[in-house]
Design a protein around this motif. Sequence first.
Motif, PDB file in Angstrom:
ATOM      1  N   ASP A 235       1.209   6.448   1.118  1.00 52.43           N
ATOM      2  CA  ASP A 235       1.483   5.378   2.087  1.00 52.43           C
ATOM      3  C   ASP A 235       0.223   5.200   2.930  1.00 52.43           C
ATOM      4  OD1 ASP A 235       2.466   3.570   3.926  1.00 52.43           O
ATOM      5  OD2 ASP A 235       4.389   4.600   4.140  1.00 52.43           O
ATOM      6  N   GLY A 236      -0.571   4.192   2.588  1.00 51.29           N
ATOM      7  CA  GLY A 236      -1.857   4.021   3.268  1.00 51.29           C
ATOM      8  C   GLY A 236      -2.775   5.188   2.936  1.00 51.29           C
TER       9      GLY A 236
ATOM     10  N   GLU B 240      11.857  13.731   4.763  1.00 51.52           N
ATOM     11  CA  GLU B 240      11.797  14.082   6.192  1.00 51.52           C
ATOM     12  C   GLU B 240      10.677  13.315   6.877  1.00 51.52           C
ATOM     13  OE1 GLU B 240      13.227  16.873   8.203  1.00 51.52           O
ATOM     14  OE2 GLU B 240      14.258  18.100   6.695  1.00 51.52           O
ATOM     15  N   TRP B 241       9.576  13.083   6.183  1.00 43.95           N
ATOM     16  CA  TRP B 241       8.498  12.267   6.753  1.00 43.95           C
ATOM     17  C   TRP B 241       8.974  10.827   6.963  1.00 43.95           C
ATOM     18  CZ3 TRP B 241       5.532   8.081   4.851  1.00 43.95           C
ATOM     19  CH2 TRP B 241       4.389   7.766   5.599  1.00 43.95           C
ATOM     20  N   LEU B 242       9.687  10.300   5.986  1.00 44.31           N
ATOM     21  CA  LEU B 242      10.260   8.957   6.148  1.00 44.31           C
ATOM     22  C   LEU B 242      11.226   8.917   7.327  1.00 44.31           C
ATOM     23  CD1 LEU B 242      11.011   8.052   2.409  1.00 44.31           C
ATOM     24  CD2 LEU B 242       9.198   7.090   3.850  1.00 44.31           C
ATOM     25  N   GLU B 243      12.002   9.974   7.490  1.00 49.79           N
ATOM     26  CA  GLU B 243      12.953  10.058   8.596  1.00 49.79           C
ATOM     27  C   GLU B 243      12.232  10.029   9.946  1.00 49.79           C
ATOM     28  OE1 GLU B 243      16.933  10.683  10.261  1.00 49.79           O
ATOM     29  OE2 GLU B 243      16.119   9.825   8.421  1.00 49.79           O
TER      30      GLU B 243
ATOM     31  N   ASP C  85       0.827  -1.218   0.000  1.00 46.50           N
ATOM     32  CA  ASP C  85       0.000   0.000   0.000  1.00 46.50           C
ATOM     33  C   ASP C  85       0.855   1.259   0.000  1.00 46.50           C
ATOM     34  OD1 ASP C  85       0.949  -0.062   2.570  1.00 46.50           O
ATOM     35  OD2 ASP C  85      -1.007   0.054   3.542  1.00 46.50           O
ATOM     36  N   ARG C  86       2.158   1.104  -0.203  1.00 52.87           N
ATOM     37  CA  ARG C  86       3.057   2.253  -0.357  1.00 52.87           C
ATOM     38  C   ARG C  86       3.360   2.409  -1.851  1.00 52.87           C
ATOM     39  NH1 ARG C  86       6.969   0.523   2.512  1.00 52.87           N
ATOM     40  NH2 ARG C  86       6.209   1.362   4.473  1.00 52.87           N
TER      41      ARG C  86
ATOM     42  N   ASP D 292       9.807  -1.188   1.023  1.00 51.56           N
ATOM     43  CA  ASP D 292       9.301  -1.606  -0.273  1.00 51.56           C
ATOM     44  C   ASP D 292       8.186  -0.665  -0.722  1.00 51.56           C
ATOM     45  OD1 ASP D 292      10.990  -3.818  -0.350  1.00 51.56           O
ATOM     46  OD2 ASP D 292       9.538  -5.078   0.708  1.00 51.56           O
ATOM     47  N   TYR D 293       8.007  -0.592  -2.022  1.00 59.33           N
ATOM     48  CA  TYR D 293       6.938   0.235  -2.568  1.00 59.33           C
ATOM     49  C   TYR D 293       6.611  -0.234  -3.975  1.00 59.33           C
ATOM     50  CZ  TYR D 293      10.710   2.582  -5.149  1.00 59.33           C
ATOM     51  OH  TYR D 293      11.777   2.839  -5.967  1.00 59.33           O
ATOM     52  N   THR D 294       5.463   0.176  -4.444  1.00 58.71           N
ATOM     53  CA  THR D 294       5.074  -0.064  -5.825  1.00 58.71           C
ATOM     54  C   THR D 294       5.344   1.208  -6.618  1.00 58.71           C
ATOM     55  OG1 THR D 294       3.335  -1.627  -5.186  1.00 58.71           O
ATOM     56  CG2 THR D 294       3.171  -0.628  -7.378  1.00 58.71           C
TER      57      THR D 294
END
Length: 214
Positions: free
Chosen positions: A60-61, A73-76, A3-4, A28-30
């Motif tokens: 992401d969702g 920065e959000w991933l961080e 769902d990412r 992982d991501y699509t």
Amino acid sequence: MNDRVLYDYWRSSASYRVRIALAIKGLDYTAKPVDLRSGAQSGVGFTMLNPQGLVPLLIDGDVAINQSLAIIEWLEETHPEPSLLPGDATARARIRAAALTIVADVHPINNLRVLKYLKSELGQEQEAIDTWGRHWIELGLSALEEIAEGSPGPFLFGAQVTLADVCLVPQMYNARRLQADVARFPKLGNIDKRLNGLKAFQQARPERQPGADQ
């Protein structure tokens, strides 16, 4: 199904940064390619997701975020290890400043839509447009070369890969594509070579992405 989802374009340096960050974080991501050359980013389907009509866009969702630095920065914050912003507040500010040298000062005025405007609306010849691109890239890299000269190595801010390195590699890729004089920046060249030897950076390479020219 993952769902990412990352909407990107294989040769977009902004998308390239996000792919590197996702790989470093082991996420992982699509991938959903958006062909900037055909104008797909301006289509109703994509602008409903991102009204700005730019890549990258990470979904992401139920969270959707655009702008590469905001995404990273959000991933961080949501996946803090391994950290791309290590150290104390001062160290993190210096890393961000180096990243912004590329993201805020160099990249925007070499963006595809800017270069297209120079040609289609202002009537500039391709040679002049390429000269424009090389000038701003080399100016930004000059500042980063000074940072690299003061680094204990092997990367821009020491032994750990940071946000600044994540931004550097795509910009060096663009510099070579526009035939900028990267030989003027030997420290950056060495750092770029080391970074491109890392698995996360290899996975994110433009030529390895869906839709890439073969």
